[in-house]
Design an enzyme around this catalytic site. Structure first.
Site, short mmCIF file in Angstrom:
data_model
loop_
_atom_site.label_atom_id
_atom_site.label_comp_id
_atom_site.label_asym_id
_atom_site.label_seq_id
_atom_site.Cartn_x
_atom_site.Cartn_y
_atom_site.Cartn_z
N ASN A 150 0.80 -1.23 0.00
CA ASN A 150 0.00 0.00 0.00
C ASN A 150 0.84 1.29 0.00
O ASN A 150 0.45 2.28 -0.61
CB ASN A 150 -1.01 -0.01 1.15
CG ASN A 150 -0.37 -0.03 2.50
OD1 ASN A 150 0.67 -0.65 2.70
ND2 ASN A 150 -0.98 0.65 3.45
N GLY A 226 1.97 -6.00 7.27
CA GLY A 226 1.02 -6.60 6.33
C GLY A 226 -0.24 -7.00 7.06
O GLY A 226 -0.55 -6.45 8.13
N THR A 230 -1.50 -13.01 7.82
CA THR A 230 -0.10 -13.29 7.48
C THR A 230 0.77 -13.14 8.72
O THR A 230 1.66 -13.96 8.98
CB THR A 230 0.41 -12.33 6.38
OG1 THR A 230 -0.57 -12.22 5.37
CG2 THR A 230 1.71 -12.81 5.78
N GLU A 248 3.45 -5.42 12.28
CA GLU A 248 2.56 -4.27 12.09
C GLU A 248 1.44 -4.75 11.19
O GLU A 248 1.67 -4.97 10.00
CB GLU A 248 3.31 -3.11 11.42
CG GLU A 248 4.46 -2.54 12.23
CD GLU A 248 3.99 -1.72 13.41
OE1 GLU A 248 2.80 -1.36 13.46
OE2 GLU A 248 4.82 -1.44 14.29
N CYS A 282 -3.37 1.42 6.39
CA CYS A 282 -3.77 0.66 7.59
C CYS A 282 -4.43 1.58 8.61
O CYS A 282 -5.19 1.12 9.46
CB CYS A 282 -2.55 -0.01 8.19
SG CYS A 282 -1.21 1.14 8.52
N GLU A 462 7.28 0.46 16.15
CA GLU A 462 8.34 0.98 15.30
C GLU A 462 8.40 2.49 15.48
O GLU A 462 7.41 3.10 15.85
CB GLU A 462 8.07 0.63 13.83
CG GLU A 462 8.07 -0.87 13.58
CD GLU A 462 7.95 -1.26 12.12
OE1 GLU A 462 7.64 -0.40 11.29
OE2 GLU A 462 8.17 -2.44 11.83
#
Ligand code: NAD
Length: 484
Positions: A150, A226, A230, A248, A282, A462
């Site tokens: 994205n 992602g 996943t 994340e 996101c 992060e």
């Protein structure tokens, strides 16, 4: 037609299998380049190159690492136009957005971490005059960095920059849907003088390349951005190997509008929060809750704003919303529009492709900004991440109720609150379960701030010192000062 190659040991190399995947321009629906369909053999070569480079790179003085990283940042900036165009064609996002957000942020990521390592400190503790303990932070070895489609170069560099800044070497995998800018980035790294093997980029599918990186015994650190499904699969592989993990993942972010809000600002910002980057961020505010007395007028104004957004050719300067990233993703997002109707929702605008598209975009993957009302908070449309230009709007009656609504999903990435009441803003912010809360704003980012999700939006943070710590191993060294 460009054949993208892997970047291993400082060289552009073909995948060992010789196999390639089609890379489609989402705005035309046409194949425009090929991306390596790499496998575990390519990952093995990349890990070996990264291991060979580690001793020397980790021993390179911070000031030297910094200089090389600043040179990379300068080259990204110098190539802003071509990188932005590549990002637009790969992803379908408006060129104006790639130019103003994606690529500049990649520059900032590199500059930030290149200079952060010049100003770090470590801790020391005196133990009753018996001993001094200090913390030695050392790079952890080869880091696996896996990123989504994205915000391709933006999120790729957000991982790679802190990893190499702290002296790690990297095997990175960008999304197979948007490989072009990272391919170009490899060339810039060579030009900037990054030693071979410090960064290796292996292109291909998640279940082949991504899974091989995660399962590799010589990659002790995994930084992933992602989807939640996943992320969960990665955790299942990595946990028994005691790898250090940063995940994340997805979000279903609440956007809460109290009746006392500055409505003009709330409507403007909520429109951006719902539809920027085709709703493929996101952090997008995809569940809007409006205090009942302001509900009707807010809905009317938001629908008006959504209708004004120009959906069209991402290369055109006045386009607000481009194409969704793939045919499969458009089908997924559209299926949620159908689901919303089955669940009793009313589509107030959008839900279909735009009627007028330029000839070249006739087969592209477009969807009008979509606003849905009439749903309850527990339905699937309001619980599952859609990740497209689709938002729901629901009324609420009081603070407690909206906090319950906001917290009712398995996600906890971000939230937004609009109110002029400062006490309420702080009170509600503390109770909404999410890693970030914006008050009267959205997506204002400071790279020093820890960023990440609660609940199934991820683990770890992060940003700033958190990232520098993540990519380093704290070792306690205890020196005796006198005999007991
Ligand atoms: P995805 O999970 O399908 O893929 C992300 C990356 O993981 C890709 O490179 C993919 O090839 C790889 N991958 C897929 N399967 C893998 C496996 N089994 N092992 C290892 N790697 C694998 O996500 P996506 O569709 O590319 O991106 C959209 C998702 O990313 C959304 O859920 C969005 O919310 C999330 N996202 C989160 C953040 C955040 O900061 N929290 C930021 C951006 C996007």
């Amino acid at each position: 037609m460009t054949h993208i190659t892997n970047y291993i040991d400082g060289k552009q190399v073909e995948p060992i299998s010789g196999a390639y995947l089609d890379n489609v321009d989402p705005s035309t629906g046409q194949v425009y380049s090929h991306v390596p369909d790499s496998d575990e053999r390519d990952v093995e070569l990349a890990v070996q190159a990264a291991q060979r480079a580690f001793d020397s790179w980790s021993a390179t003085p911070a000031a030297e690492r910094s200089q090389i990283m600043l040179a990379i940042a300068d080259l990204i900036e110098k190539n802003l136009d071509s990188l932005a165009r590549a990002e637009c064609i790969d992803n379908g996002k408006p060129l104006t957005l790639a130019r103003s957000v994606d690529i500049p942020r990649a520059v900032t990521n590199f500059r930030y971490f290149a200079t952060a390592i010049l100003h770090t400190h470590s801790e020391a503790h005196f133990t009753d005059n018996l001993a001094i303990n200090y913390t030695l932070r050392q790079p952890r070895g080869v880091a696996g960095c896996i990123s989504p489609w994205n915000l391709p170069l933006y999120l790729f560099t957000w991982k790679v920059a802190p990893a190499i800044a702290t002296g790690n070497t990297v095997v990175a995998k960008p999304s197979e849907l948007t490989p072009m800018t990272t391919y170009m980035f490899g060339e810039l790294c060579t030009e900037a003088g990054l030693p071979p093997g410090v960064l290796n980029i292996v292109h291909g599918l998640g279940n082949k390349v991504g899974a091989s990186i995660v399962a590799h015994p010589d990659v002790p650190t995994i930084s992933f951005t992602g989807g939640t499904v996943t992320g969960s699969a990665i955790a299942a592989t990595a946990a028994p190997m005691f790898k250090k993990l940063s995940l994340e993942c997805g979000g279903k972010n609440p956007n809460i509008i109290f009746a006392d809000a500055d409505m003009e600002d709330a409507i403007e910002t909520s429109t951006r929060a719902a539809f920027a980057n085709q709703g493929e961020i996101c952090l997008c505010g995809s569940r809007i809750f409006v205090e009942r007395e302001a509900y009707d007028s807010f809905v009317e104004a938001l629908v008006e704003k959504a209708k004004q957004l120009k959906v069209g050719d991402p290369l055109e300067p006045d386009t607000n919303q481009g194409a969704l990233v793939s045919k499969a993703h458009l089908a997924k997002v559209s299926s949620y529009v159908e689901l919303a109707q089955k669940e009793g929702g009313t589509i107030l605008c959008g839900g279909t492709p735009p009627e007028a598209l330029p000839e070249r975009c006739r087969d592209g993957f477009f969807l009008e900004p979509t606003v849905i009302t009439g749903l309850d908070t527990a339905c699937r449309t309001n619980q599952e991440e859609i990740f497209g230009p689709v938002t729901t709007i629901m009324p609420f009656d009081n603070e407690q109720q909206v906090i319950e609504y906001a917290n009712s999903t398995k996600y906890g990435l971000s939230g937004t609150i609009f109110t002029q009441n400062l006490e309420r803003a702080h009170r509600v912010a503390a109770q909404v379960q999410s890693g970030t809360i914006w008050i009267n704003s959205w997506m204002l980012r400071d790279l020093r701030i820890p960023f990440g999700g609660m609940k199934q939006s991820g683990i770890g943070r992060e940003g700033g010192d958190e990232t520098l710590r993540f990519f380093t191993e704290p070792k306690n060294v205890c020196i005796k000062m006198r005999s007991i």
